[in-house]
Design a protein around this motif. Structure first.
Motif, PDB file in Angstrom:
ATOM      1  N   ALA A  67       0.870  -1.229   0.011  1.00 55.00           N
ATOM      2  CA  ALA A  67      -0.054  -0.037  -0.122  1.00 55.00           C
ATOM      3  C   ALA A  67       1.045   1.189   0.087  1.00 55.00           C
ATOM      4  O   ALA A  67       0.736   2.215  -0.689  1.00 55.00           O
ATOM      5  CB  ALA A  67      -0.996   0.095   1.203  1.00 55.00           C
ATOM      6  N   PHE A  71       1.165   4.227  -2.886  1.00 57.83           N
ATOM      7  CA  PHE A  71       0.848   5.634  -2.668  1.00 57.83           C
ATOM      8  C   PHE A  71       2.054   6.460  -2.989  1.00 57.83           C
ATOM      9  O   PHE A  71       1.889   7.339  -3.394  1.00 57.83           O
ATOM     10  CB  PHE A  71       0.556   5.717  -1.318  1.00 57.83           C
ATOM     11  N   GLU A  72       3.208   5.957  -2.660  1.00 58.02           N
ATOM     12  CA  GLU A  72       4.436   6.684  -2.894  1.00 58.02           C
ATOM     13  C   GLU A  72       4.577   6.709  -4.508  1.00 58.02           C
ATOM     14  O   GLU A  72       5.016   7.890  -5.153  1.00 58.02           O
ATOM     15  CB  GLU A  72       5.708   6.144  -2.350  1.00 58.02           C
ATOM     16  N   VAL A  84      -3.615  13.573  -4.766  1.00 56.41           N
ATOM     17  CA  VAL A  84      -3.418  12.059  -4.548  1.00 56.41           C
ATOM     18  C   VAL A  84      -3.434  11.907  -2.948  1.00 56.41           C
ATOM     19  O   VAL A  84      -4.322  10.914  -2.654  1.00 56.41           O
ATOM     20  CB  VAL A  84      -1.997  11.576  -5.117  1.00 56.41           C
ATOM     21  N   ILE A  85      -3.104  12.966  -2.185  1.00 53.04           N
ATOM     22  CA  ILE A  85      -3.285  12.675  -0.743  1.00 53.04           C
ATOM     23  C   ILE A  85      -4.722  12.863  -0.386  1.00 53.04           C
ATOM     24  O   ILE A  85      -5.364  12.229   0.321  1.00 53.04           O
ATOM     25  CB  ILE A  85      -2.381  13.890  -0.126  1.00 53.04           C
ATOM     26  N   LEU A  88      -6.832   9.850  -1.319  1.00 54.60           N
ATOM     27  CA  LEU A  88      -6.627   9.143   0.009  1.00 54.60           C
ATOM     28  C   LEU A  88      -7.825   9.105   0.781  1.00 54.60           C
ATOM     29  O   LEU A  88      -8.360   8.053   1.061  1.00 54.60           O
ATOM     30  CB  LEU A  88      -5.417   9.065   0.608  1.00 54.60           C
ATOM     31  N   LEU A 131       3.730   6.828   6.548  1.00 60.12           N
ATOM     32  CA  LEU A 131       2.661   7.609   5.572  1.00 60.12           C
ATOM     33  C   LEU A 131       2.968   9.208   6.116  1.00 60.12           C
ATOM     34  O   LEU A 131       2.767  10.016   5.074  1.00 60.12           O
ATOM     35  CB  LEU A 131       1.422   7.231   5.899  1.00 60.12           C
TER      36      LEU A 131
END
Length: 193
Positions: A67, A71-72, A84-85, A88, A131
């Motif tokens: 995950a 995400f990175e 993108v953040i 989430l 994160l």
């Protein structure tokens, strides 16, 4: 005479068992349920994973490493990483009722293991710190580009987002109306506009 342990796809076993742990919690997930989920006998499963805890930690590491890497990569490949953040958090709105009831496995692990097992607690906390670090790095970069107008310290903003992540994963269990959840998330995400 005992038979040879059954050969199995370890990744598939980790995916299935960690989802069972996530759904039921660590303590409430028994060996019988785990074996049924992966269609293995005890000898086969525990030949590779010496204990229920080792299986849980392997599954948690497997799930969260994937995950975080995903995400990175999404942050790195995006021309708008702040979106993108935001995505989430906003993805929670589209989650099913069952997914919302499960919350975040990292938060669940912290709640279940704090005061009982430092190793498991520290693994979950470590992933949340990673994160947070991705949040901070992205916020810093976007502030330097002038894309993010907030003058708040990037470290403070990242901690705020982690705190909100933990909180929304509890609140999503209470607020089942998607519009209400969306309004709540959008309100909190104003801080990264």
């Amino acid at each position: 005479m005992a038979g040879r342990p059954k050969i199995f796809n370890q990744e598939e076993v980790l995916d299935k068992t960690i989802n069972l742990f996530w759904e039921n919690g660590y303590e409430a997930t028994g060996t019988t349920a785990l074996l049924k989920e992966v269609n293995l006998n005890k000898g086969s499963l525990y030949h590779t994973f010496k204990s229920k805890k080792q299986l849980f930690l392997a599954g948690l590491n497997h799930m969260e490493r994937k995950a975080l890497q995903g995400f990175e990569e999404a942050l790195t490949n995006s021309e708008q990483p702040i979106e993108v953040i935001r995505g989430l958090f906003l993805g929670i709105v589209d989650s099913s009722y069952d997914e919302n009831c499960k919350g975040c496995i990292l938060g669940n692990t912290l709640m279940e293991f704090t005061g009982k097992d430092d190793e498991a607690k520290d693994v979950a906390a470590g992933f949340l710190r990673e994160l947070e670090s991705l949040f901070e790095k992205t916020i810093t970069q976007e502030q330097e580009k002038g894309v993010l107008t907030s003058t708040e310290n990037a470290s403070d903003l990242a901690k705020y987002l982690i705190n909100f992540w933990n909180g929304i994963n509890i609140s999503r269990r209470i607020y089942t109306d998607k519009q209400e959840l969306l309004q709540m998330i959008n309100f909190h995400l104003k801080i990264i506009k």
